[in-house]
Scaffold this motif. Structure first.
Motif, short mmCIF file in Angstrom:
data_model
loop_
_atom_site.label_atom_id
_atom_site.label_comp_id
_atom_site.label_asym_id
_atom_site.label_seq_id
_atom_site.Cartn_x
_atom_site.Cartn_y
_atom_site.Cartn_z
N GLU A 87 0.83 -1.20 0.00
CA GLU A 87 0.00 0.00 0.00
C GLU A 87 0.87 1.26 0.00
O GLU A 87 0.57 2.25 -0.68
CB GLU A 87 -0.93 0.01 1.21
N TYR A 88 1.95 1.23 0.78
CA TYR A 88 2.86 2.38 0.85
C TYR A 88 3.44 2.67 -0.54
O TYR A 88 3.47 3.82 -1.00
CB TYR A 88 3.97 2.10 1.85
N LYS A 89 3.92 1.62 -1.20
CA LYS A 89 4.52 1.80 -2.52
C LYS A 89 3.49 2.29 -3.54
O LYS A 89 3.79 3.14 -4.38
CB LYS A 89 5.14 0.48 -2.99
N GLN A 90 2.29 1.74 -3.46
CA GLN A 90 1.23 2.17 -4.39
C GLN A 90 0.85 3.63 -4.16
O GLN A 90 0.55 4.37 -5.10
CB GLN A 90 0.01 1.27 -4.23
N THR A 91 0.88 4.05 -2.90
CA THR A 91 0.47 5.40 -2.55
C THR A 91 1.54 6.43 -2.88
O THR A 91 1.22 7.55 -3.30
CB THR A 91 0.14 5.49 -1.05
N TYR A 92 2.81 6.04 -2.74
CA TYR A 92 3.89 7.01 -2.87
C TYR A 92 4.86 6.70 -4.01
O TYR A 92 6.08 6.78 -3.86
CB TYR A 92 4.63 7.14 -1.53
N GLY A 93 4.29 6.33 -5.16
CA GLY A 93 5.09 6.20 -6.38
C GLY A 93 6.18 5.17 -6.32
O GLY A 93 7.31 5.43 -6.75
N ASN A 94 5.87 4.00 -5.77
CA ASN A 94 6.80 2.87 -5.67
C ASN A 94 7.95 3.14 -4.70
O ASN A 94 8.96 2.41 -4.70
CB ASN A 94 7.36 2.48 -7.04
N LEU A 95 7.81 4.16 -3.88
CA LEU A 95 8.81 4.43 -2.84
C LEU A 95 8.65 3.42 -1.70
O LEU A 95 7.54 3.18 -1.22
CB LEU A 95 8.60 5.85 -2.30
N ALA A 96 9.75 2.82 -1.28
CA ALA A 96 9.70 1.85 -0.19
C ALA A 96 9.55 2.56 1.15
O ALA A 96 10.00 3.69 1.31
CB ALA A 96 10.96 1.00 -0.18
N PRO A 97 8.91 1.93 2.14
CA PRO A 97 8.80 2.54 3.46
C PRO A 97 10.18 2.84 4.04
O PRO A 97 11.13 2.11 3.81
CB PRO A 97 8.08 1.46 4.29
N GLY A 98 10.27 3.93 4.78
CA GLY A 98 11.54 4.32 5.38
C GLY A 98 11.78 3.62 6.71
O GLY A 98 10.98 2.79 7.16
N PRO A 99 12.90 3.94 7.36
CA PRO A 99 13.29 3.27 8.60
C PRO A 99 12.26 3.36 9.72
O PRO A 99 12.14 2.44 10.53
CB PRO A 99 14.58 3.99 8.99
N PHE A 100 11.53 4.47 9.79
CA PHE A 100 10.58 4.66 10.89
C PHE A 100 9.15 4.77 10.40
O PHE A 100 8.27 5.25 11.12
CB PHE A 100 10.98 5.89 11.70
N SER A 101 8.90 4.31 9.17
CA SER A 101 7.54 4.35 8.63
C SER A 101 6.59 3.45 9.41
O SER A 101 5.49 3.87 9.79
CB SER A 101 7.56 3.95 7.15
N ALA A 102 7.00 2.21 9.63
CA ALA A 102 6.13 1.27 10.34
C ALA A 102 5.85 1.75 11.77
O ALA A 102 4.72 1.68 12.26
CB ALA A 102 6.76 -0.12 10.37
N LEU A 103 6.89 2.26 12.45
CA LEU A 103 6.70 2.76 13.80
C LEU A 103 5.78 3.97 13.84
O LEU A 103 4.97 4.13 14.76
CB LEU A 103 8.06 3.11 14.42
#
Length: 381
Positions: A298-314
């Protein structure tokens, strides 16, 4: 100069705390106004750490949208107000006071510990709960604020993770390098104690200016000492240059960085070839978390295939924890909300089960050692 800077900063902080307190007088505790529940978000939107700040903001907005699409909380939508702390103590104080003046119900954020320390004092004075997904200096819970809740592991846990890995890999002589920020020096100090406790020796303890671009003198000095491992506890802007220049100078041993340098930017700055083999003590990103595939997709689909960052999940977890606490409190009142957050027990989130101890920190550490292989982060063996 440093002494006078500290005095001036302390005076500004004291003044800001008074302003925050005045701003909070005469208003209903926790009132958000209108039809929305207003949540403050405090992040570095500008400066050297803006990449991680943006990653955190992305995840926060994802969580808000999902909650609102599901009907919101207490019959209202959640709405965020983002304030830029720039990873700077004075900017953070100003940003925190801005959020207080806007009657936020709670705050999610805190990336740099040096900026989170003064801002947490502003929120304490205004009795506003703050859930911190990244900043993890042991100085934060040591303040004893009943408004402050940390969902990342603390610096002593991270330091011990680093020391254990170095000991297991026969790295007995360790060089420690920090950037004089509150977080980095804190981590370096705990790492020194952890290395010595595990039977190792700290052969160098160095401080750098985070704005420096040339670390050749430091590289030459450490090359002469020949440490088995170097542990840099600062942030990725300087960390990437250090990794590159140390490799070019042929500094001996493992090179490890703390979670302040856990960003794809460190690979870009150092170059994939120079970053190969780089070790990182950090909270694993979503790609290493079981059952987080849907979040990552979902993150990649929402933000142009950008992978979640180090503190995205937190950061995503922090918002969901707040929403859960609001429901359990059945109120936006600050005291009721603080109590609900404090009483959180076994909250199931991405990659972690959240329960708070007496210090309002995690019961269980969430740190691991990652390694750069082929230009990407992987779990170290």
């Amino acid at each position: 100069m440093r002494k006078w800077t500290s005095v001036i900063t302390a005076a500004l902080l004291t003044l800001s705390l008074g302003v925050a307190g005045c701003a909070n007088q005469g208003q209903l505790s926790g009132a958000s106004g209108g039809e929305d529940i207003l949540v403050g978000v405090l992040l570095p939107v500008t400066g050297n750490n803006a990449t991680d700040g943006k990653d955190m903001q992305n995840a926060i907005e994802m969580a808000i949208k999902k909650i609102n699409d599901g009907g919101g909380v207490l019959g209202k939508k959640l709405k965020i107000e983002v304030a830029d702390d720039g990873c700077d103590p004075q900017m953070a104080t100003t940003a925190a006071n801005k959020l207080v003046s806007q009657n936020v119900v709670a705050v999610v954020g805190g990336y740099c510990s040096g900026a989170t320390l003064p801002s947490s004092g502003v929120f304490k004075n205004a009795n506003i709960p703050m859930i911190v997904p990244a900043a993890n200096s042991a100085k934060l819970p040591a303040q004893g604020y009943d408004t402050l809740f940390l969902i990342n592991g603390l610096t002593p846990d991270q330091a011990q993770t680093a020391a254990d890995y170095m000991a297991a890999n026969q790295a007995k002589k360790v060089a420690l390098v920090h950037d004089n920020s509150a977080y980095a020096k804190d981590l370096a100090d705990f790492a020194k104690a952890a290395v010595e406790k595990s039977g190792g020796t700290v052969v160098a303890y160095e401080a750098i200016n985070p704005e420096e671009k040339d670390f050749s003198a430091l590289a030459t000095k450490l090359k002469g000492i020949a440490p088995d491992a170097t542990y840099f506890t600062g942030y990725y802007a300087a960390g990437g240059l250090m990794v590159k220049q140390f490799k070019q100078k042929g500094v001996f041993g493992l090179f490890m960085v703390g979670d302040g340098s856990f960003s794809e930017d460190i690979i870009k700055i150092a170059g994939a070839d120079q970053a190969e083999g780089l070790l990182i003590t950090a909270t694993p990103t979503a790609e290493f978390i079981p059952d987080a595939e849907a979040f990552t997709t979902e993150y990649k689909q929402t933000y142009g295939n950008l992978a979640p960052g180090p503190f995205s999940a937190l950061s995503y977890n922090a918002v969901n924890l707040l929403a859960d606490a609001l429901k359990r409190a059945n109120s936006t009142d600050h005291d009721a909300l603080k109590k609900a957050i404090k009483e959180t027990k076994d909250f199931q989130a991405l990659g972690q089960t959240i329960s708070f101890n007496a210090q309002n920190t995690l019961d269980t550490s969430n740190f691991a050692v990652l390694k750069v292989a082929g230009g990407k982060f992987t779990l170290a063996k």
